[in-house]
Design an enzyme around this catalytic site. Sequence first.
Site, PDB file in Angstrom:
ATOM      1  N   ALA A  61     -73.047  -6.819 105.778  1.00 14.61           N
ATOM      2  CA  ALA A  61     -74.109  -6.572 106.762  1.00 14.61           C
ATOM      3  C   ALA A  61     -74.814  -8.154 106.850  1.00 14.61           C
ATOM      4  O   ALA A  61     -74.238  -9.110 106.333  1.00 14.61           O
ATOM      5  CB  ALA A  61     -75.280  -5.884 105.833  1.00 14.61           C
ATOM      6  N   MET A  62     -75.623  -8.341 107.774  1.00 16.01           N
ATOM      7  CA  MET A  62     -76.135  -9.707 108.186  1.00 16.01           C
ATOM      8  C   MET A  62     -77.751  -9.567 108.210  1.00 16.01           C
ATOM      9  O   MET A  62     -78.120  -9.024 108.998  1.00 16.01           O
ATOM     10  CB  MET A  62     -75.424 -10.116 109.384  1.00 16.01           C
ATOM     11  CG  MET A  62     -76.099 -11.393 109.907  1.00 16.01           C
ATOM     12  SD  MET A  62     -75.730 -12.782 108.730  1.00 16.01           S
ATOM     13  CE  MET A  62     -77.235 -13.852 108.895  1.00 16.01           C
ATOM     14  N   GLU A  63     -78.271 -10.588 107.702  1.00 14.09           N
ATOM     15  CA  GLU A  63     -79.910 -10.474 107.574  1.00 14.09           C
ATOM     16  C   GLU A  63     -80.712 -11.132 108.526  1.00 14.09           C
ATOM     17  O   GLU A  63     -81.628 -11.551 108.571  1.00 14.09           O
ATOM     18  CB  GLU A  63     -80.237 -11.028 106.272  1.00 14.09           C
ATOM     19  CG  GLU A  63     -79.996 -12.829 105.986  1.00 14.09           C
ATOM     20  CD  GLU A  63     -78.775 -13.301 105.761  1.00 14.09           C
ATOM     21  OE1 GLU A  63     -77.716 -12.544 105.903  1.00 14.09           O
ATOM     22  OE2 GLU A  63     -78.706 -14.370 105.385  1.00 14.09           O
ATOM     23  N   ASN A  64     -80.115 -10.994 109.820  1.00 15.76           N
ATOM     24  CA  ASN A  64     -80.822 -11.724 111.125  1.00 15.76           C
ATOM     25  C   ASN A  64     -82.236 -11.038 110.970  1.00 15.76           C
ATOM     26  O   ASN A  64     -82.684  -9.945 110.732  1.00 15.76           O
ATOM     27  CB  ASN A  64     -80.206 -10.950 112.367  1.00 15.76           C
ATOM     28  CG  ASN A  64     -78.761 -11.102 112.459  1.00 15.76           C
ATOM     29  OD1 ASN A  64     -78.195 -12.049 112.283  1.00 15.76           O
ATOM     30  ND2 ASN A  64     -78.123  -9.690 112.311  1.00 15.76           N
ATOM     31  N   HIS A 104     -80.357  -6.053  99.247  1.00 19.23           N
ATOM     32  CA  HIS A 104     -79.796  -7.521  99.527  1.00 19.23           C
ATOM     33  C   HIS A 104     -80.339  -8.149 100.782  1.00 19.23           C
ATOM     34  O   HIS A 104     -80.788  -9.285 100.826  1.00 19.23           O
ATOM     35  CB  HIS A 104     -78.395  -7.449  99.399  1.00 19.23           C
ATOM     36  CG  HIS A 104     -77.765  -9.058  99.763  1.00 19.23           C
ATOM     37  ND1 HIS A 104     -76.964  -9.634  98.502  1.00 19.23           N
ATOM     38  CD2 HIS A 104     -77.422  -9.546 100.649  1.00 19.23           C
ATOM     39  CE1 HIS A 104     -76.555 -10.502  99.068  1.00 19.23           C
ATOM     40  NE2 HIS A 104     -76.797 -10.576 100.361  1.00 19.23           N
ATOM     41  N   GLU A 105     -80.121  -7.390 101.918  1.00 23.88           N
ATOM     42  CA  GLU A 105     -80.445  -8.054 103.087  1.00 23.88           C
ATOM     43  C   GLU A 105     -81.949  -8.079 103.353  1.00 23.88           C
ATOM     44  O   GLU A 105     -82.642  -9.021 103.872  1.00 23.88           O
ATOM     45  CB  GLU A 105     -80.096  -7.229 104.304  1.00 23.88           C
ATOM     46  CG  GLU A 105     -78.524  -7.148 104.347  1.00 23.88           C
ATOM     47  CD  GLU A 105     -77.674  -8.224 104.282  1.00 23.88           C
ATOM     48  OE1 GLU A 105     -77.991  -9.436 104.579  1.00 23.88           O
ATOM     49  OE2 GLU A 105     -76.391  -8.195 103.602  1.00 23.88           O
ATOM     50  N   HIS A 149     -83.421 -11.254 101.511  1.00 27.85           N
ATOM     51  CA  HIS A 149     -83.340 -12.467 102.375  1.00 27.85           C
ATOM     52  C   HIS A 149     -84.169 -12.803 103.503  1.00 27.85           C
ATOM     53  O   HIS A 149     -84.559 -13.764 103.767  1.00 27.85           O
ATOM     54  CB  HIS A 149     -82.048 -12.387 103.177  1.00 27.85           C
ATOM     55  CG  HIS A 149     -80.635 -12.620 102.627  1.00 27.85           C
ATOM     56  ND1 HIS A 149     -80.563 -13.900 102.057  1.00 27.85           N
ATOM     57  CD2 HIS A 149     -79.372 -12.058 102.580  1.00 27.85           C
ATOM     58  CE1 HIS A 149     -79.178 -13.727 101.485  1.00 27.85           C
ATOM     59  NE2 HIS A 149     -78.367 -12.704 101.883  1.00 27.85           N
ATOM     60  N   GLU A 173     -77.596 -16.652  98.643  1.00 22.77           N
ATOM     61  CA  GLU A 173     -76.957 -15.603  98.517  1.00 22.77           C
ATOM     62  C   GLU A 173     -76.959 -15.079  97.097  1.00 22.77           C
ATOM     63  O   GLU A 173     -76.955 -14.001  96.612  1.00 22.77           O
ATOM     64  CB  GLU A 173     -75.300 -15.834  98.723  1.00 22.77           C
ATOM     65  CG  GLU A 173     -75.102 -16.082 100.548  1.00 22.77           C
ATOM     66  CD  GLU A 173     -75.649 -14.790 101.161  1.00 22.77           C
ATOM     67  OE1 GLU A 173     -75.961 -13.633 100.741  1.00 22.77           O
ATOM     68  OE2 GLU A 173     -75.505 -14.749 102.431  1.00 22.77           O
TER      69      GLU A 173
HETATM   70  N1  BES Z   1     -75.559 -13.504 104.853  1.00 22.16           N
HETATM   71  C1  BES Z   1     -74.470 -12.476 104.392  1.00 22.16           C
HETATM   72  C2  BES Z   1     -73.751 -12.058 105.608  1.00 22.16           C
HETATM   73  C3  BES Z   1     -72.423 -12.814 105.912  1.00 22.16           C
HETATM   74  C4  BES Z   1     -71.423 -12.927 105.065  1.00 22.16           C
HETATM   75  C5  BES Z   1     -72.398 -13.850 106.971  1.00 22.16           C
HETATM   76  C6  BES Z   1     -70.220 -13.870 105.355  1.00 22.16           C
HETATM   77  C7  BES Z   1     -71.254 -14.768 107.118  1.00 22.16           C
HETATM   78  C8  BES Z   1     -70.369 -14.739 106.031  1.00 22.16           C
HETATM   79  C9  BES Z   1     -75.234 -11.297 103.980  1.00 22.16           C
HETATM   80  O1  BES Z   1     -76.404 -11.365 103.476  1.00 22.16           O
HETATM   81  C10 BES Z   1     -74.240 -10.629 102.845  1.00 22.16           C
HETATM   82  O2  BES Z   1     -74.306 -11.423 101.947  1.00 22.16           O
HETATM   83  N2  BES Z   1     -73.664  -9.530 102.992  1.00 22.16           N
HETATM   84  C11 BES Z   1     -72.732  -8.901 101.967  1.00 22.16           C
HETATM   85  C12 BES Z   1     -73.254  -7.691 101.748  1.00 22.16           C
HETATM   86  C13 BES Z   1     -73.981  -7.712 100.330  1.00 22.16           C
HETATM   87  C14 BES Z   1     -74.425  -6.303  99.970  1.00 22.16           C
HETATM   88  C15 BES Z   1     -73.408  -8.720  99.071  1.00 22.16           C
HETATM   89  C16 BES Z   1     -71.374  -8.639 102.726  1.00 22.16           C
HETATM   90  O3  BES Z   1     -71.302  -8.810 103.938  1.00 22.16           O
HETATM   91  O4  BES Z   1     -70.338  -8.773 101.969  1.00 22.16           O
HETATM   92 ZN    ZN Z   2     -76.558 -12.293 101.657  1.00 16.30          ZN
END
Ligand code: BES
Ligand code: ZN
Length: 798
Positions: free
Chosen positions: A221-224, A256-257, A260, A279
């Site tokens: 997932a991505m926190e845009n 998590h998102e 952020h 993170e």
């Molecule tokens: N900011 C990240 C997404 C991301 C991950 C962007 C790697 C670029 C490279 C997001 O907040 C995140 O950490 N997502 C996790 C899931 C979370 C529940 C641990 C992921 O994508 O694994």
């Molecule tokens: Zn994250």
Amino acid sequence: NYTLTPEGHHAKLTGLEGAKAPAINKTWLEVETQYLVIQLSETLQVGKIYWLYMEFQGELANDLRGFYRSEYFEDGVKKVVATTQMEPTDARKAFPCFDEPAMKAVFHMTLIHPSGTVALSNGMEMGKNQNVLQTKFKPTLKMSTYLVAFVVSEYSSIRTAAETDVLVRIWARRTAIEAGHGDYALSITGRILDFFQSYYNSKYPLPKSDQIALRDFDAGAMENWGLITYRETSLLYDPITSSNKDKEWVSTTIAHELAHMWFGNLVTMKWWNDLWLNEGFATYVSYLGVDDVQPTWNIKDLMVMTETHKAFAFDSNKFSHPLSLPEEEVKTPAQINALFNTITYSKGGAVLRMLSEFLSEPVFARGLSAYLKQFAYGNTVYTDLWGKLQEVRLSVNLPATISEIMNRWILQMGFPVVTIDTRTGNITQNHFLSDADSKPSRSSPYNYEWFVPISWMKNGTVMDRYWLLEKNGNDCSKLSEWVLANVNVSGFYRVNYDPQNWQRLLSQLSTDHSVIPVLSRAQIVDDAFNLAKANMINMSLALRTLSYLSEEREYLPWQSAIKHLNTFINRFRHTEVNTKMQKFLWSKVQPLFHYLKNITADWTEILSSHTNQYNQLNAISLACTAGVEDCLDLTKMWYRQWMKNPDKNPIKHSMRSTVYCNGIAAGGSEEWEFAWNLYKKSVDDAEAELLIYILSCTRKPELLNRYLNYMLDPNMVQKKHVNYVIRHVANNVVGQPLAWDFIRANWSNILKEQKHASFFTILYFTTKSFSTEVELKKVLVKCKVNINQWLEIYVNNR
Ligand code: BES
Ligand code: ZN
């Protein structure tokens, strides 16, 4: 691709409000740093305003980066979604920009899109121009480029009631929305947002929070800001086909998102070397958010297994790295991407949990709130956080400043093992390395010593916290009662004791284990096995920590034990001690198996406790591994019932993967074919992933080989599942050598064709159980990697 101006430049520069723009001499692209360089005839003047204009175009490719294309079928019709993934360094791939987290800006977005589609972005829509179907959005808040998002799709949505403060919408394929798969996400999002608003004591600054589920998505997932993007399985929950593990994953990901939105979006790290602030933080507080909406799950304790233990495994290797790296070490996109790893997420989370434990949760939260207030819409380095926490520390008694304590945990890699000798009263710390003969690959400014907060118990009574500030602390007294340190794993370290104290702990476990908190029982097992692997105690002592398990009913200690037992099971399955081992396993798990069988009325009722549901899977897996007829018959029978009536599946969702895996293992080709046919027909992601897993559970080499061959044919195994196939097959004891033979025979084909299968994942999973030097040499020669590269691969995949 930039469109060149008539003069042959990549850009035009104009002066505004009376400023005169210097002429452009030359422009060019720097490949390695991904810069566009514009050389001017004169310098720009401070305080003047200039307008930099460029035209560019790009292909909407299905490469998961920048602005990209994703496809799916609905009612037999192909649909296209145009979506974005900018973090960390791909906003520049979507549009020219100063693509660095500290270069915050306000974004004015307008999208022109085909009729019949809807456009979304960070800001709220502000009316459409129907003629060309153009959607204009409210300007964003001041934010970093990596948080920009826009999506054009034919999706449907559900939303919160009109009178709510913040509009929450869940977007997905129309059929998924109609089937109610977004309902769970909608039901918890608003509550988690509320939780964080009060935890951070800071209002969510946008009028809306969109969350959208995408088929093709690289991360989870991505926190845009304002438009959070998710992989489908991280947002959608189907009460009929998903398990409670899936529900937990959806909850944790959303939390998590949302975390952020403050930590990361409102206040952002200055540069990627402090990614752990983003993170690690979101990782830690996501457990608090989930706990608020699912208070019976005990999720805060589960964090120790999912994060702390994972971090221990990675960080006990000499090739680990500090949480915060010097800026010079993190320059190129490749270096930045490499930071999205276990250290950043899991160690980051675990270390912040430790900080919050010794400050206490309310003090920690007050510090955060002050930090967010001061640095809102700005950028920080970690020392800013220490500074704020130091200001609000109030009455907490600490032996040093927060930065003196915490820098030791974030500027040097690894963690200590604290050894307590009750015979002498000595207490010492050493850098814990899983290979006792290895030396850390880099030096440390603190000489691999930490300021260690030691929470401890004596004979069942919690004592005052002790701080170990040197290598040897000697102000402790000799003791003849049992001592337990790092109660509830509140610190990021392991503990060892003198043999007498170990013995006293073992006796306490077998007489009345309930005196020792459940997390600590899990930790005793985990510490003991890891200390044994590092040659610090005997393996026989580690094995004796399992003696009391016949009395244990809680999930965490069992989970801890099973992880280590699996190593033994895999190693000895094909040896003469297997029968003895199976007997031992059964003697330990039998009481748990019967206890759960009883409280579920012969496995017919669903357990109310989240962790008991997990433990039920442990009990069934272990009992089947132990070859217990009761268990084998049970899973075979369940599988047969499913085959007879595929649409009316008798097995509870949470139990499916375990039960079917064991059903396929106990069955033959008929069982396997049945699952394979379902996979070929499957449309649901979660179901397909489940089938991909259980197909790897057969013990029949001919089926496993067939499965591996299917993997190279995209008409048989979908590209996005290739990675899983090889990984699951390699995790099967029978499958491991087959998988390795297979990738050696098809090496060039796999590298060339399977763009979605990461080279390193394949390498790691097919060879991780190798234990001889001859085997290692074969890998090095075949893959043309040297020993150091190999170890990096190994460590990074742990
Ligand atoms: N900011 C990240 C997404 C991301 C991950 C962007 C790697 C670029 C490279 C997001 O907040 C995140 O950490 N997502 C996790 C899931 C979370 C529940 C641990 C992921 O994508 O694994
Ligand atoms: Zn994250």
